[in-house]
Design a protein around this motif. Structure first.
Motif, PDB file in Angstrom:
ATOM      1  N   LEU A 146      -7.574 -11.627  -7.769  1.00 52.52           N
ATOM      2  CA  LEU A 146      -5.902 -11.319  -8.036  1.00 52.52           C
ATOM      3  C   LEU A 146      -5.494 -12.242  -7.159  1.00 52.52           C
TER       4      LEU A 146
ATOM      5  N   HIS B 259      -5.278  -3.904  -2.761  1.00 46.24           N
ATOM      6  CA  HIS B 259      -4.525  -4.977  -3.653  1.00 46.24           C
ATOM      7  C   HIS B 259      -3.015  -3.968  -3.253  1.00 46.24           C
ATOM      8  N   GLN B 260      -2.335  -3.378  -4.410  1.00 47.22           N
ATOM      9  CA  GLN B 260      -1.578  -3.291  -4.138  1.00 47.22           C
ATOM     10  C   GLN B 260      -0.207  -2.403  -2.944  1.00 47.22           C
ATOM     11  N   LEU B 261      -1.248  -2.377  -2.307  1.00 46.21           N
ATOM     12  CA  LEU B 261      -1.104  -1.063  -0.227  1.00 46.21           C
ATOM     13  C   LEU B 261       0.084  -2.303  -0.214  1.00 46.21           C
TER      14      LEU B 261
ATOM     15  N   LEU C 231      -8.146  -3.173  -5.717  1.00 45.40           N
ATOM     16  CA  LEU C 231      -7.146  -2.473  -6.309  1.00 45.40           C
ATOM     17  C   LEU C 231      -6.007  -1.785  -6.055  1.00 45.40           C
ATOM     18  N   GLN C 232      -6.677  -0.723  -4.970  1.00 50.14           N
ATOM     19  CA  GLN C 232      -6.080   0.817  -4.573  1.00 50.14           C
ATOM     20  C   GLN C 232      -4.694  -0.269  -3.067  1.00 50.14           C
TER      21      GLN C 232
ATOM     22  N   LEU D 208       1.133  -5.386  -0.799  1.00 48.77           N
ATOM     23  CA  LEU D 208       2.201  -6.254  -2.235  1.00 48.77           C
ATOM     24  C   LEU D 208       3.071  -4.586  -1.574  1.00 48.77           C
ATOM     25  N   SER D 209       3.311  -3.688  -0.957  1.00 43.86           N
ATOM     26  CA  SER D 209       4.225  -3.005  -1.120  1.00 43.86           C
ATOM     27  C   SER D 209       4.946  -3.279   0.226  1.00 43.86           C
TER      28      SER D 209
END
Length: 198
Positions: free
Chosen positions: A24, A190-192, A187-188, A194-195
């Motif tokens: 990623l 990763h998004q967390l 993925l979950q 990046l927030s």
């Protein structure tokens, strides 16, 4: 920059999880691989190791002599603790230098089996623990590490932090039990990470 620790006992699949984050685009510091590199290239540490364990600690080519060192320290808790106390500070310094090179990354991952034992968790903002049941881990390890017996694997596990304690100290748990898909969990997170609120 957010610093995320990735840990778990032997056979849980933390290296596979680390590779997923790497795919990623996340910079991943592999503590095991870097420890081997540091032991070979850090002159101060090399002198400390030779002083502690003798000239046979390194081969004539300059590589760490695992055939000599492993049986010496792994059967002796005092010598193993000494080895860790010599190596871990140098790996921490190496990680700090590595961090400086990742300045543009929103977050980085540090993979370490001995996250708590080495005090590496103190450098982290959040910790992910990868978890798998004992029977799953044992099956994986007997297939992967054909040179090891079940007794060898249990001995290694016995030297690592208790699974319940590792999970209780984690901010996030990835279940790699063969029942739940790992990629959506990665993925979950990763998004967390990046927030902005992470």
């Amino acid at each position: 920059m957010l610093k995320v620790g990735l840990t778990g006992g032997i056979g849980v699949g933390k290296t596979v999880v680390g590779r997923m984050f790497s795919l990623l685009g996340v910079p991943v510091y592999d503590s095991d691989a870097r420890a081997k590199w540091v032991m070979r290239h850090d002159e101060t540490l090399r002198l400390e190791l030779v002083d502690a364990y003798g000239l046979k600690t390194f081969t004539e080519e300059g590589d760490l002599n695992r055939d000599y060192l492993a049986p010496l320290v792994f059967g002796n808790p005092v010598l193993l603790e000494q080895l860790n106390s010599l190596v871990h500070p140098h790996v921490r310094n190496d990680f700090t230098k590595w961090l400086d090179l990742q300045a543009k990354a929103p977050y980085v991952l540090k993979e370490a089996a001995l996250m708590y034992e080495s005090e590496a968790w103190k450098q982290m903002d959040q910790i992910i623990t990868v978890h798998a049941p004992m029977d799953v881990r044992m099956k994986r390890l007997l297939q992967r590490d054909t040179h090891r017996t079940e007794a060898d694997i249990k001995a290694i596990m016995g030297k690592q932090l208790n699974e319940d304690e590792r999970m209780s100290r984690a901010d996030h748990i990835i279940y790699n039990d063969g029942q739940q898909a790992v990629i959506p969990q990665v993925l979950q997170l990763h998004q967390l990470f990046l927030s902005p609120s992470a």
